[in-house]
Design an enzyme around this catalytic site. Sequence first.
Site, PDB file in Angstrom:
ATOM      1  N   LYS A 131     -18.557  -6.327   7.761  1.00  0.00           N
ATOM      2  CA  LYS A 131     -17.584  -7.362   8.244  1.00  0.00           C
ATOM      3  C   LYS A 131     -16.206  -7.050   9.567  1.00  0.00           C
ATOM      4  CE  LYS A 131     -14.009  -7.137   3.835  1.00  0.00           C
ATOM      5  NZ  LYS A 131     -13.451  -6.927   2.623  1.00  0.00           N
ATOM      6  N   HIS A 149       0.401  -0.847  -0.317  1.00  0.00           N
ATOM      7  CA  HIS A 149       0.393  -0.129  -0.387  1.00  0.00           C
ATOM      8  C   HIS A 149       0.921   1.537   0.290  1.00  0.00           C
ATOM      9  CE1 HIS A 149      -3.334  -2.805   1.881  1.00  0.00           C
ATOM     10  NE2 HIS A 149      -3.664  -2.519   0.721  1.00  0.00           N
ATOM     11  N   SER A 189      -2.545  -7.960   2.917  1.00  0.00           N
ATOM     12  CA  SER A 189      -2.670  -8.178   4.058  1.00  0.00           C
ATOM     13  C   SER A 189      -3.313  -8.863   4.884  1.00  0.00           C
ATOM     14  CB  SER A 189      -3.942  -6.950   4.643  1.00  0.00           C
ATOM     15  OG  SER A 189      -3.909  -6.210   3.639  1.00  0.00           O
ATOM     16  N   ARG A 196      -2.853  -5.720  -9.131  1.00  0.00           N
ATOM     17  CA  ARG A 196      -1.590  -6.641  -9.132  1.00  0.00           C
ATOM     18  C   ARG A 196      -1.303  -7.885 -10.333  1.00  0.00           C
ATOM     19  NH1 ARG A 196      -2.922  -8.911  -3.266  1.00  0.00           N
ATOM     20  NH2 ARG A 196      -5.523  -8.317  -4.176  1.00  0.00           N
TER      21      ARG A 196
HETATM   22  N1  COA Z   1       0.340  -4.172  -3.167  1.00  0.00           N
HETATM   23  C1  COA Z   1      -0.189  -6.024  -2.972  1.00  0.00           C
HETATM   24  N2  COA Z   1      -1.244  -5.988  -2.445  1.00  0.00           N
HETATM   25  C2  COA Z   1      -2.128  -5.243  -2.298  1.00  0.00           C
HETATM   26  C3  COA Z   1      -1.868  -4.132  -2.502  1.00  0.00           C
HETATM   27  C4  COA Z   1      -0.503  -3.654  -3.179  1.00  0.00           C
HETATM   28  N3  COA Z   1       0.164  -2.677  -3.872  1.00  0.00           N
HETATM   29  N4  COA Z   1      -3.147  -3.242  -3.608  1.00  0.00           N
HETATM   30  C5  COA Z   1      -3.940  -3.768  -2.336  1.00  0.00           C
HETATM   31  N5  COA Z   1      -3.197  -5.052  -1.729  1.00  0.00           N
HETATM   32  C6  COA Z   1      -4.124  -6.125  -0.998  1.00  0.00           C
HETATM   33  C7  COA Z   1      -4.344  -6.331   0.273  1.00  0.00           C
HETATM   34  O1  COA Z   1      -3.169  -6.220   0.963  1.00  0.00           O
HETATM   35  C8  COA Z   1      -5.395  -6.912  -0.048  1.00  0.00           C
HETATM   36  O2  COA Z   1      -5.384  -8.438   0.629  1.00  0.00           O
HETATM   37  P1  COA Z   1      -5.975  -9.677   1.180  1.00  0.00           P
HETATM   38  O3  COA Z   1      -7.039  -9.422   0.153  1.00  0.00           O
HETATM   39  O4  COA Z   1      -4.715 -10.822   1.200  1.00  0.00           O
HETATM   40  O5  COA Z   1      -6.069  -8.949   2.084  1.00  0.00           O
HETATM   41  C9  COA Z   1      -6.448  -6.809  -0.790  1.00  0.00           C
HETATM   42  O6  COA Z   1      -5.321  -6.516  -2.223  1.00  0.00           O
HETATM   43  C10 COA Z   1      -7.307  -5.309  -1.341  1.00  0.00           C
HETATM   44  O7  COA Z   1      -7.404  -4.691  -0.057  1.00  0.00           O
HETATM   45  P2  COA Z   1      -7.189  -3.315   0.339  1.00  0.00           P
HETATM   46  O8  COA Z   1      -6.285  -2.123  -0.843  1.00  0.00           O
HETATM   47  O9  COA Z   1      -7.143  -2.915   1.562  1.00  0.00           O
HETATM   48  O10 COA Z   1      -8.750  -3.115  -0.126  1.00  0.00           O
HETATM   49  P3  COA Z   1      -9.862  -3.782  -0.572  1.00  0.00           P
HETATM   50  O11 COA Z   1     -10.519  -4.300  -1.599  1.00  0.00           O
HETATM   51  O12 COA Z   1     -10.200  -4.477   1.205  1.00  0.00           O
HETATM   52  O13 COA Z   1     -10.881  -2.165  -0.422  1.00  0.00           O
HETATM   53  C11 COA Z   1     -12.935  -0.967  -1.079  1.00  0.00           C
HETATM   54  C12 COA Z   1     -12.234  -2.070  -1.551  1.00  0.00           C
HETATM   55  C13 COA Z   1     -12.795  -0.135   0.163  1.00  0.00           C
HETATM   56  C14 COA Z   1     -12.409   0.169  -1.672  1.00  0.00           C
HETATM   57  C15 COA Z   1     -14.447  -0.678  -1.203  1.00  0.00           C
HETATM   58  O14 COA Z   1     -14.880  -1.973  -0.192  1.00  0.00           O
HETATM   59  C16 COA Z   1     -14.930   0.267  -1.132  1.00  0.00           C
HETATM   60  O15 COA Z   1     -14.960   0.850  -2.398  1.00  0.00           O
HETATM   61  N6  COA Z   1     -15.567   0.567  -0.164  1.00  0.00           N
HETATM   62  C17 COA Z   1     -16.325   2.293   0.517  1.00  0.00           C
HETATM   63  C18 COA Z   1     -18.126   1.555   0.057  1.00  0.00           C
HETATM   64  C19 COA Z   1     -18.268   1.925  -1.127  1.00  0.00           C
HETATM   65  O16 COA Z   1     -17.892   3.230  -1.495  1.00  0.00           O
HETATM   66  N7  COA Z   1     -18.757   1.310  -1.613  1.00  0.00           N
HETATM   67  C20 COA Z   1     -19.715   0.930  -2.755  1.00  0.00           C
HETATM   68  C21 COA Z   1     -18.697   0.436  -3.704  1.00  0.00           C
HETATM   69  S1  COA Z   1     -20.089  -0.039  -5.200  1.00  0.00           S
END
Ligand code: COA
Length: 157
Positions: A41, A17, A128, A92
């Site tokens: 969640k 991140h 994560s 990724r």
């Molecule tokens: N390098 C390595 N890994 C990465 C990375 C990077 N640059 N970027 C993301 N990841 C990984 C994370 O480590 C995580 O791994 P895991 O699956 O093993 O836990 C995974 O990718 C995703 O995590 P994260 O980047 O923290 O984001 P997320 O996918 O959980 O987030 C939101 C999703 C919050 C962006 C999305 O749910 C959202 O927009 N929510 C807000 C509510 C909303 O507006 N909803 C309407 C949507 S239609």
Amino acid sequence: MSVAIYPGSFDPFTNGHLDIVKKASKLFDRVVIVIAVNPDKRRHYPAKDIQMAIDETLKENHLSNCEAITWEGLIVDLMKRIKATYVVRGLRNTMDFNYEENIASVNKLLYPDMEYVYFRAENSAISSSMVRELVSHGVNVSNFVPAPVEKWIIKGG
Ligand code: COA
């Protein structure tokens, strides 16, 4: 002034991140890292603790145009409130792309003025859930997360 948000669960925030934040900080005037809280969640690490650890990480890395906030709700509502027009996400692989595109197309319908900007993830092996699993087995994760995350979140201060 270009304002971007970088939303995620950040449970916990990893070096993967941080790599994306560094890239975004060069492209946009202001970058707001949004710890998105979904009440349905279960989080492993409290959002407020993650926010504090991210703040310290930003200071240590002299990322003065970046800040972290916690948000419970739709990201488009936050964007309108803080006048952000860009959403940053790291990719990724093609699975990430397909996942992002689903969310992006819904968000675009809700807020047509927004634009998504994807950065290539450099440390694609660091996720994560992988960090959480290593921690549960007592493995040192100092190469995978920023020092403040290790200190305050993993080791508990
Ligand atoms: N390098 C390595 N890994 C990465 C990375 C990077 N640059 N970027 C993301 N990841 C990984 C994370 O480590 C995580 O791994 P895991 O699956 O093993 O836990 C995974 O990718 C995703 O995590 P994260 O980047 O923290 O984001 P997320 O996918 O959980 O987030 C939101 C999703 C919050 C962006 C999305 O749910 C959202 O927009 N929510 C807000 C509510 C909303 O507006 N909803 C309407 C949507 S239609």
